[in-house]
Design a protein around this motif. Structure first.
Motif, short mmCIF file in Angstrom:
data_model
loop_
_atom_site.label_atom_id
_atom_site.label_comp_id
_atom_site.label_asym_id
_atom_site.label_seq_id
_atom_site.Cartn_x
_atom_site.Cartn_y
_atom_site.Cartn_z
N LEU A 1 0.87 -1.18 0.00
CA LEU A 1 0.00 0.00 0.00
C LEU A 1 0.90 1.23 0.00
N GLU A 2 0.83 2.01 -1.07
CA GLU A 2 1.65 3.23 -1.19
C GLU A 2 0.73 4.44 -1.07
N VAL A 3 1.03 5.32 -0.13
CA VAL A 3 0.14 6.44 0.18
C VAL A 3 0.88 7.75 -0.04
N GLN A 4 0.25 8.65 -0.78
CA GLN A 4 0.79 9.98 -1.01
C GLN A 4 -0.18 11.01 -0.45
N SER A 5 0.33 11.95 0.32
CA SER A 5 -0.55 12.98 0.87
C SER A 5 0.03 14.38 0.70
N GLU A 6 1.14 14.50 -0.04
CA GLU A 6 1.71 15.83 -0.25
C GLU A 6 0.79 16.65 -1.13
N PRO A 7 0.79 17.98 -0.94
CA PRO A 7 -0.14 18.83 -1.71
C PRO A 7 0.14 18.74 -3.20
N ARG A 8 -0.90 18.51 -3.97
CA ARG A 8 -0.84 18.53 -5.43
C ARG A 8 -2.25 18.39 -5.99
N GLU A 9 -2.36 18.58 -7.29
CA GLU A 9 -3.67 18.45 -7.95
C GLU A 9 -3.90 16.96 -8.16
N HIS A 10 -4.62 16.34 -7.22
CA HIS A 10 -4.64 14.88 -7.22
C HIS A 10 -5.53 14.27 -8.29
N PHE A 11 -6.53 14.99 -8.80
CA PHE A 11 -7.34 14.41 -9.87
C PHE A 11 -6.51 14.27 -11.14
N GLY A 12 -5.54 15.16 -11.33
CA GLY A 12 -4.63 15.01 -12.46
C GLY A 12 -3.80 13.75 -12.36
N GLN A 13 -3.46 13.35 -11.13
CA GLN A 13 -2.72 12.10 -10.95
C GLN A 13 -3.53 10.91 -11.42
N LEU A 14 -4.84 10.95 -11.20
CA LEU A 14 -5.69 9.86 -11.68
C LEU A 14 -5.67 9.81 -13.20
N GLU A 15 -5.79 10.97 -13.84
CA GLU A 15 -5.82 11.01 -15.30
C GLU A 15 -4.50 10.51 -15.89
N ARG A 16 -3.39 10.80 -15.22
CA ARG A 16 -2.08 10.38 -15.72
C ARG A 16 -1.72 8.96 -15.32
N GLY A 17 -2.55 8.32 -14.52
CA GLY A 17 -2.28 6.95 -14.10
C GLY A 17 -1.20 6.84 -13.04
N HIS B 1 -15.38 11.05 -0.92
CA HIS B 1 -15.56 10.05 -1.96
C HIS B 1 -14.24 9.35 -2.27
N LEU B 2 -14.36 8.13 -2.71
CA LEU B 2 -13.23 7.42 -3.31
C LEU B 2 -13.37 7.58 -4.82
N TYR B 3 -12.33 8.13 -5.45
CA TYR B 3 -12.31 8.35 -6.90
C TYR B 3 -11.33 7.40 -7.56
N TRP B 4 -11.66 6.98 -8.79
CA TRP B 4 -10.71 6.22 -9.62
C TRP B 4 -11.01 6.50 -11.08
N HIS B 5 -10.04 6.24 -11.93
CA HIS B 5 -10.17 6.54 -13.35
C HIS B 5 -10.75 5.35 -14.11
N GLU B 6 -11.34 5.64 -15.24
CA GLU B 6 -11.91 4.59 -16.09
C GLU B 6 -10.89 3.51 -16.44
N ARG B 7 -9.61 3.90 -16.55
CA ARG B 7 -8.59 2.92 -16.95
C ARG B 7 -8.45 1.79 -15.93
N PHE B 8 -8.83 2.06 -14.67
CA PHE B 8 -8.71 1.04 -13.63
C PHE B 8 -10.07 0.50 -13.19
N HIS B 9 -11.14 0.90 -13.89
CA HIS B 9 -12.49 0.56 -13.43
C HIS B 9 -12.72 -0.95 -13.40
N ARG B 10 -12.18 -1.66 -14.39
CA ARG B 10 -12.41 -3.11 -14.47
C ARG B 10 -11.17 -3.92 -14.08
#
Length: 313
Positions: free
Chosen positions: A127-143, A281-290
């Motif tokens: 389990l790898e956890v990141q909590s440093e400030p950043r635009e986290h939805f962009g991290q989802l889009e970039r995988g 909410h827990l968010y995830w990208h379509e690329r990991f949906h299945r």
């Protein structure tokens, strides 16, 4: 040859012919007619420029090239079947890494119970956890991460994101035990007049409190709270509260954990808004949906908090 001209079904027929060494038996195993298998054999002979099956007095035998082809053909078709099959995921043997991003309060609330389940059911996973400030939805889009925990709503790219609610976000105030607001009636007026500390994860704009007060007409548009302290993380909040008169509004569970063993007081936050209470909410990208690993993690996170996954969307 151009692979676009290759019919994969011919290779399936070839393997059956070479294993059976008999056209009728191969046709029966394949669920095809004998003439159809015979026609396929003729196409295969043209494709390979080789007889492949040679008639003898005792029946058909593979040609020398066919003998060499058969083990490679079996391997190719097995790998092809694996390629299109549902990917397997066995938590008991998996060594995969699942990556989360979110603010420290949400991380400390939701992920330790998940990690406890992972330690029991998937001991080889990380389990790898990141909590440093950043635009986290962009991290989802970039995988870059598999999941984001957030009470915010993505400004862009929401069409590719999925989410499921985890819990309502409730707030409490944290301050020094000798702070004037630690005693007496905590009115909204006294609270607004206080000196506030703000955690700005994006380092842009004001906090949610200021936005709520403007929306309720309690602050004029453009008017700001007295916010002499801005932090980019939650780690030093307790120390600042113990050495100053700033007040922080924090997620309640985090505030209660933060104040233990410290000269701090936690008080109920005055109501500042009539808007719907925000949800984590827990968010995830379509690329990991299945993805089977990510699907398993979503189920385990919900199970760890006694919830179902029926509300995913």
């Amino acid at each position: 040859m151009d692979l676009r001209d290759l019919d994969l079904n011919l290779l399936v027929v070839l393997r059956q012919l070479l294993e059976e060494r008999h056209v009728s038996r191969a046709a029966e195993q394949l669920g095809m007619s004998q003439p159809a298998v015979s026609r396929a054999l003729q196409r295969l002979r043209t494709l390979f420029d080789d007889p492949l099956l040679v008639r003898t007095s005792g029946g058909y035998v593979p040609s020398a090239r066919a003998e060499r082809l058969l083990p490679r053909l079996r391997q190719l078709l097995t790998e092809t079947a694996r390629l299109v099959a549902d990917p397997a995921f066995d938590p008991a043997t998996s060594t995969q890494t699942v990556r989360f991003h979110g603010p420290e309060p949400e991380i400390g609330w939701f992920l330790p119970p998940l990690f406890a389940r992972m330690s029991q059911l998937a001991p080889g996973m990380v389990l790898e956890v990141q909590s440093e400030p950043r635009e986290h939805f962009g991290q989802l889009e970039r995988g870059e991460v598999h999941f984001v925990l957030s009470a915010l709503t993505p400004a862009t790219g929401a069409g590719e994101l999925h989410r499921t609610p985890l819990a309502p976000l409730t707030f409490a105030l944290v301050m020094h035990a000798n702070h004037p607001l630690a005693r007496g009636e905590l009115t909204l007026e006294r609270y607004i007049a206080a000196r506030h500390g703000l955690v700005s994860l994006t380092s842009r704009g004001g906090g949610l409190l200021g936005q709520e007060l403007v929306e309720q007409g309690l602050l004029a548009p453009g008017e700001r709270l007295n916010e002499p302290l801005r932090l980019s993380s939650f780690s030093s909040i307790a120390a600042f509260c113990e050495h100053s008169d700033v007040v922080f509004r924090l997620p309640r569970r985090f505030a209660e954990t933060l104040s233990r063993g410290r000269a701090l007081v936690v008080r109920e936050a005055p109501t500042t808004t009539t808007l719907d209470r925000p949800q984590i909410h827990l968010y995830w990208h379509e690329r990991f949906h299945r993805d089977p690993m990510c699907l398993w993690i979503r189920h385990q996170l919900k199970a760890a908090h006694g919830q179902s996954v029926d509300t995913e969307h």
